[in-house]
Design a protein around this motif. Structure first.
Motif, mmCIF file in Angstrom:
data_model
loop_
_atom_site.group_PDB
_atom_site.id
_atom_site.type_symbol
_atom_site.label_atom_id
_atom_site.label_comp_id
_atom_site.label_asym_id
_atom_site.label_seq_id
_atom_site.Cartn_x
_atom_site.Cartn_y
_atom_site.Cartn_z
ATOM 1 N N ASP A 162 30.386 24.112 -15.102
ATOM 2 C CA ASP A 162 29.125 23.504 -14.686
ATOM 3 C C ASP A 162 29.280 22.006 -14.456
ATOM 4 N N SER A 163 30.022 21.341 -15.338
ATOM 5 C CA SER A 163 30.181 19.890 -15.194
ATOM 6 C C SER A 163 30.993 19.534 -13.959
ATOM 7 N N ASP A 164 31.820 20.470 -13.467
ATOM 8 C CA ASP A 164 32.580 20.239 -12.236
ATOM 9 C C ASP A 164 31.688 20.417 -11.012
ATOM 10 N N GLN A 165 30.816 21.426 -11.079
ATOM 11 C CA GLN A 165 30.032 21.801 -9.906
ATOM 12 C C GLN A 165 28.868 20.860 -9.668
ATOM 13 N N LEU A 166 28.261 20.366 -10.750
ATOM 14 C CA LEU A 166 27.047 19.585 -10.616
ATOM 15 C C LEU A 166 27.365 18.110 -10.372
ATOM 16 N N SER A 167 26.371 17.402 -9.859
ATOM 17 C CA SER A 167 26.564 15.985 -9.557
ATOM 18 C C SER A 167 25.403 15.194 -10.152
ATOM 19 N N GLY A 168 25.512 13.868 -10.109
ATOM 20 C CA GLY A 168 24.428 13.019 -10.561
ATOM 21 C C GLY A 168 24.090 13.247 -12.024
ATOM 22 N N GLU A 169 22.804 13.169 -12.329
ATOM 23 C CA GLU A 169 22.355 13.347 -13.710
ATOM 24 C C GLU A 169 22.659 14.747 -14.233
ATOM 25 N N THR A 170 22.563 15.730 -13.360
ATOM 26 C CA THR A 170 22.825 17.106 -13.807
ATOM 27 C C THR A 170 24.268 17.260 -14.264
ATOM 28 N N GLY A 171 25.189 16.615 -13.556
ATOM 29 C CA GLY A 171 26.591 16.656 -13.963
ATOM 30 C C GLY A 171 26.814 15.935 -15.277
ATOM 31 N N ARG A 172 26.133 14.789 -15.464
ATOM 32 C CA ARG A 172 26.279 14.042 -16.713
ATOM 33 C C ARG A 172 25.706 14.839 -17.891
ATOM 34 N N ALA A 173 24.580 15.527 -17.673
ATOM 35 C CA ALA A 173 23.983 16.335 -18.735
ATOM 36 C C ALA A 173 24.931 17.448 -19.167
ATOM 37 N N ALA A 174 25.557 18.113 -18.195
ATOM 38 C CA ALA A 174 26.520 19.176 -18.520
ATOM 39 C C ALA A 174 27.726 18.607 -19.251
ATOM 40 N N ALA A 175 28.161 17.409 -18.847
ATOM 41 C CA ALA A 175 29.324 16.785 -19.485
ATOM 42 C C ALA A 175 29.027 16.431 -20.945
ATOM 43 N N ILE A 176 27.807 15.947 -21.232
ATOM 44 C CA ILE A 176 27.431 15.617 -22.615
ATOM 45 C C ILE A 176 27.502 16.862 -23.488
ATOM 46 N N ALA A 177 26.962 17.979 -22.978
ATOM 47 C CA ALA A 177 26.988 19.225 -23.743
ATOM 48 C C ALA A 177 28.418 19.698 -23.982
ATOM 49 N N GLU A 178 29.266 19.578 -22.957
ATOM 50 C CA GLU A 178 30.657 20.005 -23.101
ATOM 51 C C GLU A 178 31.422 19.113 -24.075
ATOM 52 N N GLU A 179 31.220 17.812 -23.962
ATOM 53 C CA GLU A 179 31.903 16.880 -24.858
ATOM 54 C C GLU A 179 31.494 17.105 -26.315
ATOM 55 N N GLY B 237 18.446 20.823 -14.955
ATOM 56 C CA GLY B 237 17.610 21.988 -14.666
ATOM 57 C C GLY B 237 17.718 22.355 -13.201
ATOM 58 N N GLN B 238 17.076 23.451 -12.795
ATOM 59 C CA GLN B 238 17.209 23.917 -11.414
ATOM 60 C C GLN B 238 16.647 22.917 -10.416
ATOM 61 N N VAL B 239 15.462 22.392 -10.687
ATOM 62 C CA VAL B 239 14.834 21.447 -9.760
ATOM 63 C C VAL B 239 15.671 20.169 -9.663
ATOM 64 N N ALA B 240 16.109 19.654 -10.820
ATOM 65 C CA ALA B 240 16.942 18.446 -10.831
ATOM 66 C C ALA B 240 18.272 18.701 -10.139
ATOM 67 N N GLY B 241 18.851 19.877 -10.372
ATOM 68 C CA GLY B 241 20.122 20.223 -9.738
ATOM 69 C C GLY B 241 20.002 20.269 -8.229
ATOM 70 N N SER B 242 18.891 20.858 -7.747
ATOM 71 C CA SER B 242 18.667 20.933 -6.300
ATOM 72 C C SER B 242 18.555 19.541 -5.692
ATOM 73 N N VAL C 220 20.745 5.151 -26.164
ATOM 74 C CA VAL C 220 20.333 6.547 -25.931
ATOM 75 C C VAL C 220 20.541 6.912 -24.468
ATOM 76 N N GLU C 221 21.210 8.051 -24.244
ATOM 77 C CA GLU C 221 21.329 8.639 -22.899
ATOM 78 C C GLU C 221 20.377 9.817 -22.812
ATOM 79 N N ALA C 222 19.715 9.962 -21.659
ATOM 80 C CA ALA C 222 18.776 11.076 -21.512
ATOM 81 C C ALA C 222 18.751 11.582 -20.070
ATOM 82 N N PRO C 223 19.885 12.069 -19.560
ATOM 83 C CA PRO C 223 19.877 12.632 -18.198
ATOM 84 C C PRO C 223 19.021 13.891 -18.129
ATOM 85 N N VAL C 224 18.366 14.073 -16.993
ATOM 86 C CA VAL C 224 17.484 15.223 -16.792
ATOM 87 C C VAL C 224 18.177 16.229 -15.888
#
Length: 766
Positions: free
Chosen positions: A51-68, A540-545, A534-538
């Motif tokens: 997911d962190s590879d596929q997504l970009s912007g805030e969505t990619g950062r959010a996935a990266a935080i969860a993975e890390e 979700g499907q709408v944000a990802g789109s 504090v980091e708080a990237p948003v």
């Protein structure tokens, strides 16, 4: 040019000559390559995109935080319990009984955890008719779709015992299962249909079983070899299912096309009276050269996807690039060896009334259609001879009418709207889960696809962070971006929290994006923005789109510039003509624009949408425009290079430019018609699939190839070249320092061929 120089110049001619002389070695090397590629690839395995590879912007950062943080967030599921009549509400006994039964049933499967009651979480709609039982699937979210079947069946059993309420399940796992089933079934249908369709068309084109099988088998081996190479490359650039599907589509199209070009030229030369060895050498030097120029151009176009910075596009670009390169190499190496081995046996398995010899006799042709002449028996020759007579007589009128028609077709593209398709847009009414999705969104706007705020802090349980989370929950609702409930899940040891915010707008992405904008630009700065560290990237499907769309928009300019610039340079070096390079780019852009216009008219505006089962989509899937540009710009060069190479070959032989145009278009009409029919048929199969994104891709590709093979190559190209006359070959002296890639014709092709009787309407030049 007629000095009978026996030297062979050019990579294609040398490769074809070596393969014909060492045919068993060439075939053996190819088979070894295919086996080794697949074997090594299978041993290495495939690295899938994360997911962190596929997504970009805030969505990619959010996935990266969860993975890390090592948080593997489970796939959440929801069961909607809804009164069938207005009087049946969450407060009624029968409703409560149904909710208890659902909770007991899903827990009994042993596949779920964290089952919550709507009476505890307050997930009851405002009208009191709907409630949500929520739970998580055990195990990894990526594979939850494989384990959700028992839970779905348990919910179905509860529905049988409670007729007064509607009980339906939806969530990440169930939607993934639905998507994967539909995606898998769609592509099985496409895969099972594409090869037989291509073979059937080749049987009609060649009229012989062996001749038809050769291109299909070579395309299949190229695809198999590329599958192995993709597995190896995935360790550098991870791959996904989409890249494999695109590779299959492109591989079959170009693999068959390249063999078709080569085989038809070799056949044509033998029909003109050449001996098999000479015919093969001419085919290698002419069609082989066109294949290399076309293949390199397609590879350059596919490489444009690497400039998007989006992992999915990079994977698709590499997969497409590899299969085109493999098919190109196979066409100029192993194909000459196979044709040399088969000799006249390539005509085995003749189909009555379909073989060219039969057609020539039926049509009263001479049976001889040398390279200096278009055969009347070839499919399309007489038709295109008639069309060209009109076009060349009035090139200016033809240019204005054809260009005007294409510009009119392209006009709707100016209002193109792109977005990631929601479930209801993707599948329409074809799947029951779509109706569930709509019911949940109606009762709980945004509840089925909430925005997700991933909060990372040095101490997630500090008073300051807790206060910010509480303020965020309150302001998300008071700002009008959400109607709640806003849920929070805290991971204490990782100092990460997930805040789930149902967005007002629900499945309506335009309205939901406005709610997302409020969350990101107003609520977040006023809450989390006031806490240092504090980091708080948003996400979700709408944000990802939205993030995906934004990144694609920023990638359009560099990708377009790269593809157009390198295609222009390749055409310039290959044909040593500034004019041809410029007109090639303009004509290709025109065909891509027309394809865009058709897509927007059908899928966005709904004009004729019922004909392809596309009612109510209202948008073009985000990734398609850039993908289509790259694919179409590359594939359209196939026909362009093939036709212009034939025109240039005739011009070098001494024909006037007008006669060379007539010769080039008419003699390539049969092979281009066959190649275009195969491409259109294969792409049209994707236009019949249930997924709207695949349908859009299929319709766009099929329409573009059809336009390219008819209006562009049959009308616009000859009209433009006729108007330009000798200026077609303009090459400024100051460009002479550039490398010369044009010297690849065989001496036989440039010299005077055996002279068969002329076909009416075409001049035989020497």
């Amino acid at each position: 040019m007629g000095n009978r120089d026996t030297r062979v110049r050019g990579i294609a001619a040398r490769a074809g000559g070596w393969s014909a002389r060492h045919r068993w070695a060439a075939v053996g090397i190819w088979v070894l390559f295919v086996v080794l590629a697949m074997g090594l690839g299978s041993a290495a395995g495939t690295v899938e995109l994360k997911d962190s590879d596929q997504l970009s912007g805030e969505t990619g950062r959010a996935a990266a935080i969860a993975e890390e943080a090592g948080i593997d967030e489970p796939a959440g599921e929801t069961v909607l319990v809804q009164g069938r009549e207005a009087g049946v509400k969450a407060t009624s006994t029968e409703f409560r009984t149904a909710v208890d039964a659902v909770m007991k049933a899903v827990e009994g499967t042993g596949k779920v955890t964290n089952v919550t009651s709507p009476y505890d979480t307050d997930t009851i709609s405002k009208d009191g008719r709907s409630a949500l039982v929520q739970f998580d699937m055990r195990g990894k979210a990526e594979t939850a779709g494989d384990r959700v079947e028992p839970v779905l069946k348990a919910v179905e059993e509860v529905q049988k015992d409670h007729g007064s309420v509607l009980i339906e399940e939806i969530g990440g796992a169930s939607m993934n299962k639905t998507f994967d089933d539909a995606f898998g079934n769609d592509f099985k249908q496409a895969e099972y249909s594409a090869v037989p369709v291509a073979l059937g068309i080749l049987l009609v084109a060649f009229g012989a079983l062996v001749a038809a099988l050769v291109p299909v088998l070579l395309a299949i081996t190229a695809i198999v070899a590329t599958m192995g190479l993709m597995m190896l490359v995935s360790h550098i650039q991870p791959m996904d299912d989409t890249s494999s599907s695109v590779m299959l589509l492109v591989g079959l199209a170009v693999g068959v096309d390249y063999c078709l070009f080569y085989l038809r030229r070799e056949r044509e030369e033998r029909a003109a009276g050449r001996d098999p060895e000479t015919a093969l050498r001419i085919a290698a030097a002419t069609s082989g050269r066109a294949i290399i120029v076309s293949g390199v151009t397609v590879c350059v176009a596919m490489a444009g996807m690497l400039f998007t910075g989006i992992a999915t596009f990079k994977a698709m670009g590499l997969a497409s690039l590899m299969v085109v390169a493999v098919a190109m190499v196979g066409s100029v190496t192993v194909l000459p060896a196979v044709l040399s081995l088969l000799g006249t046996r390539v005509e085995k398995g003749r189909i009555p009334f379909l073989h060219p010899d039969k057609r020539r006799k039926t049509n009263g042709g001479s049976g001889n259609g040398g390279s200096g002449n278009g055969r009347s028996g070839d499919n399309g020759s007489r038709f295109w001879t008639s069309v060209l007579r009109v076009v060349l007589a009035r090139p200016a009128v033809s240019l204005v009418v054809a260009a005007g028609a294409l510009l009119a077709i392209a006009a709707p593209a100016l209002g193109m709207k792109t977005q990631n398709l929601t479930l209801d847009q993707e599948f329409g009414d074809s799947l029951p889960i779509v109706a569930t999705y709509e019911r949940v969104n109606e009762a709980f706007p945004g509840g089925s696809d909430p925005a997700e705020v991933v909060v990372k802090a040095a101490d997630i349980n500090s008073a300051e962070v807790k206060s910010a989370i509480a303020d965020f929950r309150e302001q998300a609702v008071s700002s009008g971006a959400s109607r709640g409930p806003v849920d929070v899940k805290v991971h204490d040891s990782q100092n990460v929290a997930f805040v789930y915010v149902p967005l007002v707008g629900g499945s309506n992405l335009d309205k939901a994006e406005k709610s997302l904008e409020i969350i990101r630009d107003e609520v977040r700065p006023a809450t989390f923005g006031k806490v240092d560290g504090v980091e708080a990237p948003v996400t979700g499907q709408v944000a990802g789109s939205k993030d995906f769309n934004d990144q694609l928009v920023s990638a359009v300019a560099p990708v377009f510039a790269f593809v157009v610039a390198f295609a222009f340079l390749l055409m310039l070096l290959s044909f040593r003509s500034l004019t041809i390079a410029i007109t090639s780019i303009v004509l290709n852009l025109l065909s891509v624009g027309a394809a865009y216009g058709i897509l927007v008219a059908v899928f966005q505006h709904g004009w004729g949408a019922s004909l392809v089962g596309a009612e109510g989509v209202g948008a073009i899937v985000t990734w398609l425009p850039l993908f289509l540009f790259v694919i179409l710009f590359g594939l359209s060069m196939d026909y362009h290079v093939f036709v212009v190479s034939r025109i240039r070959e005739a011009r070098l032989r001494g024909l006037t430019t007008r006669d060379a145009i007539q010769h080039g278009v008419v003699t390539t009409a049969g092979v281009i018609t066959s190649a275009a029919v195969i491409m259109v048929a294969v792409f049209a199969i994707f236009g019949t699939l249930s997924m709207q994104s695949m349908k859009q891709m299929g319709v766009g590709l099929a329409a573009a190839v059809l336009i390219d093979a008819t209006i562009i190559r049959g009308v616009l190209l000859p009209a433009v070249m006729a108007l330009l006359g000798e200026r077609n070959w303009y090459f400024p002296k100051w460009l002479n320092r550039l490398p010369d890639l044009s010297h690849d014709e065989s001496p036989e092709a440039a010299a005077s061929p055996p002279q068969p009787p002329a076909v009416e309407g075409e001049r035989v030049g020497v």
